[in-house]
Design an enzyme around this catalytic site. Structure first.
Site, PDB file in Angstrom:
ATOM      1  N   HIS A 124     -13.375  56.676  41.340  1.00 52.82           N
ATOM      2  CA  HIS A 124     -11.948  56.909  41.502  1.00 52.82           C
ATOM      3  C   HIS A 124     -11.212  56.110  40.435  1.00 52.82           C
ATOM      4  O   HIS A 124     -11.691  55.076  39.967  1.00 52.82           O
ATOM      5  CB  HIS A 124     -11.543  56.447  42.909  1.00 52.82           C
ATOM      6  CG  HIS A 124     -10.138  56.776  43.298  1.00 52.82           C
ATOM      7  ND1 HIS A 124      -9.057  56.036  42.857  1.00 52.82           N
ATOM      8  CD2 HIS A 124      -9.622  57.743  44.110  1.00 52.82           C
ATOM      9  CE1 HIS A 124      -7.946  56.533  43.386  1.00 52.82           C
ATOM     10  NE2 HIS A 124      -8.259  57.570  44.141  1.00 52.82           N
ATOM     11  N   ASP A 201     -16.812  50.061  45.715  1.00 53.99           N
ATOM     12  CA  ASP A 201     -15.626  50.713  46.255  1.00 53.99           C
ATOM     13  C   ASP A 201     -16.038  51.402  47.558  1.00 53.99           C
ATOM     14  O   ASP A 201     -16.705  52.426  47.549  1.00 53.99           O
ATOM     15  CB  ASP A 201     -15.096  51.726  45.245  1.00 53.99           C
ATOM     16  CG  ASP A 201     -13.891  52.502  45.761  1.00 53.99           C
ATOM     17  OD1 ASP A 201     -13.519  52.327  46.941  1.00 53.99           O
ATOM     18  OD2 ASP A 201     -13.327  53.304  44.986  1.00 53.99           O
ATOM     19  N   GLN A 204     -14.199  55.322  50.790  1.00 54.74           N
ATOM     20  CA  GLN A 204     -14.643  56.504  51.538  1.00 54.74           C
ATOM     21  C   GLN A 204     -15.734  56.172  52.539  1.00 54.74           C
ATOM     22  O   GLN A 204     -15.710  56.657  53.675  1.00 54.74           O
ATOM     23  CB  GLN A 204     -15.141  57.580  50.563  1.00 54.74           C
ATOM     24  CG  GLN A 204     -14.077  58.165  49.669  1.00 54.74           C
ATOM     25  CD  GLN A 204     -13.032  58.975  50.425  1.00 54.74           C
ATOM     26  OE1 GLN A 204     -13.283  59.524  51.490  1.00 54.74           O
ATOM     27  NE2 GLN A 204     -11.838  59.045  49.856  1.00 54.74           N
ATOM     28  N   LYS A 227      -7.065  55.117  54.854  1.00 56.84           N
ATOM     29  CA  LYS A 227      -8.180  56.045  55.068  1.00 56.84           C
ATOM     30  C   LYS A 227      -8.946  55.724  56.348  1.00 56.84           C
ATOM     31  O   LYS A 227      -9.725  56.545  56.839  1.00 56.84           O
ATOM     32  CB  LYS A 227      -9.134  56.009  53.877  1.00 56.84           C
ATOM     33  CG  LYS A 227      -8.518  56.444  52.557  1.00 56.84           C
ATOM     34  CD  LYS A 227      -9.541  56.431  51.449  1.00 56.84           C
ATOM     35  CE  LYS A 227      -8.918  56.519  50.063  1.00 56.84           C
ATOM     36  NZ  LYS A 227      -8.163  57.750  49.816  1.00 56.84           N
ATOM     37  N   CYS A 366      -7.889  61.995  41.435  1.00 51.00           N
ATOM     38  CA  CYS A 366      -7.991  60.673  40.787  1.00 51.00           C
ATOM     39  C   CYS A 366      -9.415  60.411  40.311  1.00 51.00           C
ATOM     40  O   CYS A 366      -9.945  59.312  40.465  1.00 51.00           O
ATOM     41  CB  CYS A 366      -7.519  59.567  41.721  1.00 51.00           C
ATOM     42  SG  CYS A 366      -5.758  59.622  42.099  1.00 51.00           S
TER      43      CYS A 366
END
Length: 408
Positions: A124, A201, A204, A227, A366
């Site tokens: 991202h 990261d 998600q 999220k 993104c």
């Protein structure tokens, strides 16, 4: 909660009762931002209506109450990520701020021209642009590792990219476009053997599966609240004690100091050393409520539900021979990015399915380096969450069939 009661879960998200364009809302844009359960809405409302005061500085009742609720969230996140220590959890506004903190506070003072940062092509922009700053300003080299034809990232390809000049690996745990889950543990094991820290990261992955940062072996692990069924402008980053000791503060101001004089400043202990100013107090309390809600449902239960939903959706979407799905990893989560054969632009597809009350995302998500790697400028994306159902998959398929009739 001993069983996964999808109707009970759906009833706890007020927005799912509304209609869009005269149709029941089918919300499939969870990869961008998830909806909020009533317990989160109540926690935020109560935080402003009954409990609000600034944290840490006050001696009065409301300040103490607000501080207690705010700081309790650190323990909740520690449990959620299975961190070893509460002070390894740093509060922020989300993954973007967390990664920028690492870029400015850890990497910038340590990296020199020619030093390397390894990235995957799936990242991202939040896990790309902060490293471009170092490329532009300090001459740091960005090394890219591609996915294969199925959308998998071979951990050995990442490991093989390590050289004596490699100073950091910054990698996604789960792609927001392909749904691919990366074997981070294999990467971190080899990276540690080479003395290379790893930033993950987790924007998600943390919402879709159990996460254990100690087992993963990551030095940095970022999550974002919006999220995770929590408020926007809430989030946190796990940073190991070892890496915290190597960091300088990024933001300066109140609460991150111990003493300030005209000619000297001394800093507070972590994590407050890295948390300057009045924070998003109520937002973080709302995030704590969201994580407690998810843990009550059970991350294993959420993961099992979404895996079944992924399998159902994959079978249905694969039956549309005019639909081009990007990424077919065996580790794939319940995220589907696709285009239609013919002239239909993803924005056109999104507009048509919106008329059926179905919210999907259209664009580059993104992730422009990944779009270039895939050979597309944009895709539509349907991303599923804990409250989605097989009936909603069927509605998506029906809407896509209409798109095919209209555009081809």
């Amino acid at each position: 909660m001993t069983m996964y009661d999808i109707q009970k879960i759906r009833a706890e998200f007020p927005i799912l009762k509304r209609e869009v364009n005269g149709k029941p809302l089918v919300y499939l844009d969870n990869g961008a931002s998830a909806q909020k359960p009533q317990v989160v809405i109540d926690a935020v409302t109560r935080g402003y209506a009954e409990d609000y005061a600034n944290v840490h500085r006050g001696l009065h009742y409301l300040s103490n109450l607000s501080t207690e609720k705010y700081e309790a969230v650190r323990g909740t996140i520690k449990t959620f990520l299975n961190a070893a220590h509460e002070d390894e959890i740093l509060f922020n506004s989300g993954t973007t701020e967390g990664i920028n903190l690492v870029s400015y506070g850890w990497a910038a003072p340590r990296l020199q021209a020619g030093d390397e940062i390894i990235l995957s092509v799936m990242e991202h922009h939040a896990n790309i642009v902060p490293w471009h700053f170092l490329r532009e300003r300090q001459g740091v080299v960005l090394k890219w590792v591609d996915t294969d034809v199925n959308g998998d990232l071979d951990p050995q390809a990442v490991i093989d990219a390590i050289t004596p000049k490699t100073k950091l690996i910054a990698i996604t745990h789960m792609s927001n476009v392909l749904g691919t889950v990366v074997d981070v543990k294999t990467i971190t094991k080899a990276a540690r053997e080479n003395g290379v820290p790893v930033l993950v990261d987790g924007s998600q992955s943390a919402v879709h599966m159990p996460v254990d940062v100690q087992d993963l072996g990551a030095d940095f692990f970022a999550i974002t609240g919006h999220k995770l069924y929590g408020p926007s402008s809430s989030g946190a980053i796990y940073i190991s004690k070892e890496r915290q000791a190597e960091m300088r503060p990024f933001f300066g101001g109140g609460d991150m100091i111990r003493t300030v004089a005209k000619d000297v400043v001394t800093y507070n202990d972590p994590p407050h050393k890295f948390e300057a100013g009045t924070p998003g107090i109520v937002q973080m309390i709302g995030l704590g409520a969201a994580l407690e809600y998810m843990m009550d449902v059970g991350m294993e239960n959420i993961s099992a539900h979404e895996t079944a939903l992924r399998d159902y959706a994959q079978d249905k979407l694969n039956g549309l021979n005019w639909l081009n799905i990007q990424g077919n990893s065996k580790t794939k989560g319940a995220i589907f990015s696709f285009t239609l054969e013919g002239a239909a632009h993803p924005h056109d597809i999104s507009t048509v399915v919106d008329q059926r009350g179905i919210a999907v995302r259209a664009g580059h998500h993104c992730a422009q380096p990944l779009m270039a790697h895939l050979g597309v400028s944009a895709t539509c994306r349907a991303s599923f969450g804990m409250y989605n159902t097989t009936e909603e998959v069927d509605k998506l398929v029906s809407a896509l069939e209409l798109c095919n009739e209209l555009f081809n």
